[in-house]
Design a protein around this motif. Structure first.
Motif: not given
Length: 191
Positions: A24-29, A157-166, A171-172
């Motif tokens: 989660a930390w790596v994905t957020y960064n 992309s999966f699994p980033n999409n699980l956390l991106a919205g939260m 998307e831009r």
């Protein structure tokens, strides 16, 4: 040994939790980095659009001094410049881009009728500055769209999409111009 049997499942659960937290930390960064890059790229576009908007009054005044009776062309250019300065999103900027391209073509068409204007060193310098600015706008637009592509790919992309919205990442939109033929080349300023 039987007393420590509960320790193995606890260690496994703690390890899984730690792995999820690191992910989660790596994905957020990563998403933050892409988001900042898109913001920076949009800023680059607005700087170049502002630079062009600042050149336009000089070009208009130079042409106006030779072609006083072409008031509609000057009004169109002024209106298109105002739209560019007011653009605050890729969609509004692309709409303004269409109007600027058309207005500049009209302005340079008027300028072609005045050989004295074409020979003016001031006008030649303004033309050169405009061509350079148009090239910078094109490069900034490519960089922006590349940055948006990276962000959107990461968000989807999966699994980033699980956390991106939260985490609040979305998307831009790309900087796309409705009339692609109008922006395929910088305005022609050869006389």
């Amino acid at each position: 040994m039987e007393q420590l049997g509960w320790l193995i499942p606890v260690v496994i659960v703690v390890a899984l939790i730690l792995i999820l937290l690191v992910w989660a930390w790596v994905t957020y960064n990563k998403l933050t980095k892409h988001n900042v890059r898109v913001d920076e790229a949009w800023s680059d576009i607005t700087v170049q659009l502002k630079r062009r908007a600042d050149l336009i009054p000089n070009i208009v005044e130079t042409v106006r001094s030779y072609a006083k009776h072409e008031s509609q062309v000057f009004e169109d250019v002024t209106q298109a410049r105002s739209e560019t300065l007011a653009a605050d999103s890729p969609a509004s900027a692309s709409n303004a881009e269409n109007h600027v391209q058309g207005a500049l073509r009209s302005l340079f068409a008027v300028a072609e009728a005045y050989p004295q204007l074409q020979a003016s060193s001031n006008f030649s310098q303004l033309q050169s500055d405009l061509v350079q600015t148009e090239n910078k706008i094109q490069a900034s637009r490519r960089y922006f769209n590349g940055s948006v592509r990276q962000l959107n790919t990461s968000v989807r992309s999966f699994p980033n999409n699980l956390l991106a919205g939260m985490m609040g990442f979305q998307e831009r939109e790309f900087f796309e111009v409705a009339d692609r033929a109008a922006i395929s080349e910088p305005p022609r300023v050869q006389f």
